[in-house]
Design a protein around this motif. Structure first.
Motif, PDB file in Angstrom:
ATOM      1  N   SER A 211       0.801   2.151  -0.842  1.00  8.94           N
ATOM      2  CA  SER A 211      -0.126   3.103  -0.211  1.00  8.94           C
ATOM      3  C   SER A 211       0.532   4.429   0.158  1.00  8.94           C
ATOM      4  N   SER A 212       1.792   4.594  -0.210  1.00 14.26           N
ATOM      5  CA  SER A 212       2.525   5.808   0.152  1.00 14.26           C
ATOM      6  C   SER A 212       1.940   7.049  -0.515  1.00 14.26           C
ATOM      7  N   THR A 213       1.711   8.067   0.285  1.00 16.22           N
ATOM      8  CA  THR A 213       1.297   9.355  -0.266  1.00 16.22           C
ATOM      9  C   THR A 213       2.511  10.244  -0.520  1.00 16.22           C
ATOM     10  N   ILE A 214       3.696   9.713  -0.223  1.00 20.28           N
ATOM     11  CA  ILE A 214       4.956  10.430  -0.431  1.00 20.28           C
ATOM     12  C   ILE A 214       5.521  10.128  -1.823  1.00 20.28           C
ATOM     13  N   LEU A 215       5.426   8.876  -2.252  1.00 19.57           N
ATOM     14  CA  LEU A 215       6.092   8.421  -3.473  1.00 19.57           C
ATOM     15  C   LEU A 215       5.263   8.666  -4.740  1.00 19.57           C
ATOM     16  N   VAL A 216       4.535   9.749  -4.773  1.00 22.78           N
ATOM     17  CA  VAL A 216       3.631  10.037  -5.893  1.00 22.78           C
ATOM     18  C   VAL A 216       4.358  10.417  -7.182  1.00 22.78           C
ATOM     19  N   ASN A 217       5.642  10.729  -7.114  1.00 26.71           N
ATOM     20  CA  ASN A 217       6.404  11.104  -8.310  1.00 26.71           C
ATOM     21  C   ASN A 217       7.169   9.938  -8.929  1.00 26.71           C
ATOM     22  N   LEU A 218       7.017   8.749  -8.374  1.00 30.40           N
ATOM     23  CA  LEU A 218       7.744   7.587  -8.884  1.00 30.40           C
ATOM     24  C   LEU A 218       7.370   7.279 -10.328  1.00 30.40           C
ATOM     25  N   LYS A 219       8.415   7.097 -11.145  1.00 30.28           N
ATOM     26  CA  LYS A 219       8.225   6.655 -12.530  1.00 30.28           C
ATOM     27  C   LYS A 219       8.794   5.256 -12.731  1.00 30.28           C
TER      28      LYS A 219
ATOM     29  N   GLU B  67      -3.526  -2.420  -6.811  1.00 24.33           N
ATOM     30  CA  GLU B  67      -4.660  -1.618  -6.342  1.00 24.33           C
ATOM     31  C   GLU B  67      -4.242  -0.239  -5.821  1.00 24.33           C
ATOM     32  N   SER B  68      -2.985   0.128  -6.044  1.00 22.76           N
ATOM     33  CA  SER B  68      -2.458   1.396  -5.527  1.00 22.76           C
ATOM     34  C   SER B  68      -3.201   2.605  -6.094  1.00 22.76           C
ATOM     35  N   ASP B  69      -3.459   3.549  -5.220  1.00 21.91           N
ATOM     36  CA  ASP B  69      -4.068   4.812  -5.640  1.00 21.91           C
ATOM     37  C   ASP B  69      -3.019   5.902  -5.860  1.00 21.91           C
ATOM     38  N   THR B  70      -1.774   5.616  -5.506  1.00 21.74           N
ATOM     39  CA  THR B  70      -0.773   6.682  -5.499  1.00 21.74           C
ATOM     40  C   THR B  70       0.402   6.464  -6.457  1.00 21.74           C
ATOM     41  N   LEU B  71       0.448   5.344  -7.142  1.00 21.89           N
ATOM     42  CA  LEU B  71       1.575   5.062  -8.038  1.00 21.89           C
ATOM     43  C   LEU B  71       1.193   5.242  -9.511  1.00 21.89           C
ATOM     44  N   ALA B  72       0.272   6.139  -9.780  1.00 30.99           N
ATOM     45  CA  ALA B  72      -0.255   6.340 -11.132  1.00 30.99           C
ATOM     46  C   ALA B  72       0.801   6.818 -12.126  1.00 30.99           C
ATOM     47  N   GLY B  73       1.892   7.378 -11.639  1.00 31.39           N
ATOM     48  CA  GLY B  73       2.938   7.881 -12.526  1.00 31.39           C
ATOM     49  C   GLY B  73       3.928   6.833 -12.992  1.00 31.39           C
ATOM     50  N   LEU B  74       3.817   5.611 -12.477  1.00 31.58           N
ATOM     51  CA  LEU B  74       4.784   4.574 -12.845  1.00 31.58           C
ATOM     52  C   LEU B  74       4.811   4.326 -14.344  1.00 31.58           C
ATOM     53  N   GLU B  75       6.031   4.331 -14.892  1.00 33.32           N
ATOM     54  CA  GLU B  75       6.245   3.989 -16.296  1.00 33.32           C
ATOM     55  C   GLU B  75       6.934   2.635 -16.410  1.00 33.32           C
ATOM     56  N   LEU B  76       7.670   2.247 -15.350  1.00 37.59           N
ATOM     57  CA  LEU B  76       8.360   0.965 -15.330  1.00 37.59           C
ATOM     58  C   LEU B  76       8.171   0.308 -13.968  1.00 37.59           C
TER      59      LEU B  76
ATOM     60  N   PHE C 203      -1.881   1.973 -13.072  1.00 36.00           N
ATOM     61  CA  PHE C 203      -0.685   2.560 -13.689  1.00 36.00           C
ATOM     62  C   PHE C 203      -0.971   2.977 -15.137  1.00 36.00           C
ATOM     63  N   PRO C 204      -1.712   4.047 -15.344  1.00 40.14           N
ATOM     64  CA  PRO C 204      -2.089   4.422 -16.711  1.00 40.14           C
ATOM     65  C   PRO C 204      -0.904   4.798 -17.608  1.00 40.14           C
ATOM     66  N   LYS C 205       0.228   5.156 -17.027  1.00 39.20           N
ATOM     67  CA  LYS C 205       1.401   5.560 -17.815  1.00 39.20           C
ATOM     68  C   LYS C 205       2.410   4.426 -17.990  1.00 39.20           C
ATOM     69  N   LEU C 206       2.091   3.243 -17.464  1.00 42.09           N
ATOM     70  CA  LEU C 206       3.042   2.133 -17.478  1.00 42.09           C
ATOM     71  C   LEU C 206       3.421   1.743 -18.902  1.00 42.09           C
ATOM     72  N   GLN C 207       4.718   1.710 -19.166  1.00 39.36           N
ATOM     73  CA  GLN C 207       5.231   1.303 -20.468  1.00 39.36           C
ATOM     74  C   GLN C 207       5.885  -0.069 -20.386  1.00 39.36           C
ATOM     75  N   THR C 208       6.474  -0.384 -19.217  1.00 45.00           N
ATOM     76  CA  THR C 208       7.188  -1.648 -19.074  1.00 45.00           C
ATOM     77  C   THR C 208       6.818  -2.308 -17.749  1.00 45.00           C
ATOM     78  N   LEU C 209       6.321  -3.535 -17.844  1.00 39.58           N
ATOM     79  CA  LEU C 209       6.018  -4.355 -16.682  1.00 39.58           C
ATOM     80  C   LEU C 209       6.778  -5.669 -16.840  1.00 39.58           C
ATOM     81  N   VAL C 210       7.687  -5.956 -15.910  1.00 34.18           N
ATOM     82  CA  VAL C 210       8.475  -7.184 -15.977  1.00 34.18           C
ATOM     83  C   VAL C 210       8.094  -8.060 -14.791  1.00 34.18           C
ATOM     84  N   VAL C 211       7.309  -9.113 -15.072  1.00 38.69           N
ATOM     85  CA  VAL C 211       6.875 -10.030 -14.018  1.00 38.69           C
ATOM     86  C   VAL C 211       7.499 -11.418 -14.153  1.00 38.69           C
TER      87      VAL C 211
END
Length: 190
Positions: free
Chosen positions: A123-131, A150-159, A181-189
């Motif tokens: 929910s951080s509004t600070i970490l909006v640049n996280l990739k 359900e995050s609204d602010t982590l849309a830039g995540l690639e990994l 995460f529309p830019k997500l390239q790698t998800l490791v669960v």
């Protein structure tokens, strides 16, 4: 405290390992602890710091809170915190401090972050640049996974790495099916 790879005080370590014209400080395996991180947070030599590697330094929430409150280290782009003792309060400090608004990379692998910490990051509004976000080997569980999904602010995540963090099939499914995460390239669960 046993320091198998370091006998130097933190002041000496800064002089030895600050590189990239003052933009990179690699202190992995130096065991500086919270006191060392409190020193770094006030060290004027680190005003241009962009990359900070504190892997395996016996850092707790207290040290992270000092870094979050620093008036000097305010331009970090990469923060390596693997194999420390950082919990929910540390995650909250990272998620809430404007000092971390430029971060595009955080590695919290093998710490003590739980569901509450994951919620703070999500929910951080600070970490909006996280990739890149590594929360693997923590204990965020399905509750934390749901918050991230359900995050609204982590849309830039690639990994996003989150394996070994107490997720059931349901938590993994939420992350895999998330549209956060529309830019997500790698998800490791797993």
């Amino acid at each position: 405290m046993s320091k198998p790879f370091n006998d130097d005080p933190v002041e000496v370590l800064v002089k030895k390992f600050l590189s990239g014209n003052g933009t990179i400080l690699d202190l992995r395996l130096k065991y500086i602890g919270d006191e060392g991180l409190e020193y770094l947070a006030k060290c004027p030599d680190l005003v241009d710091l962009e990359v900070l590697n504190l892997e395996r330094n016996e850092i707790t929430d207290k040290g992270i809170q000092a870094l979050a409150g620093s008036s000097i280290i305010t331009n970090l782009k990469e923060l390596h915190l693997e194999r420390n003792e950082i919990g929910d309060a540390g995650a909250k400090a990272i998620a809430g401090s404007a000092n971390f608004s430029y971060l595009n990379f955080i590695n919290l692998w093998k710490n003590k972050v739980g569901a509450e910490g994951a919620k703070e990051i999500a929910s951080s509004t600070i970490l909006v640049n996280l990739k890149s976000l590594d929360l693997a080997q923590n204990s965020i569980g399905d509750e934390g996974a749901k918050a991230l999904a359900e995050s609204d602010t982590l849309a830039g995540l690639e990994l996003l790495e989150i394996f070994g963090s107490g997720l059931t099939d349901e938590g993994k499914k939420q992350l895999k099916e998330s549209t956060a995460f529309p830019k997500l390239q790698t998800l490791v669960v797993e």
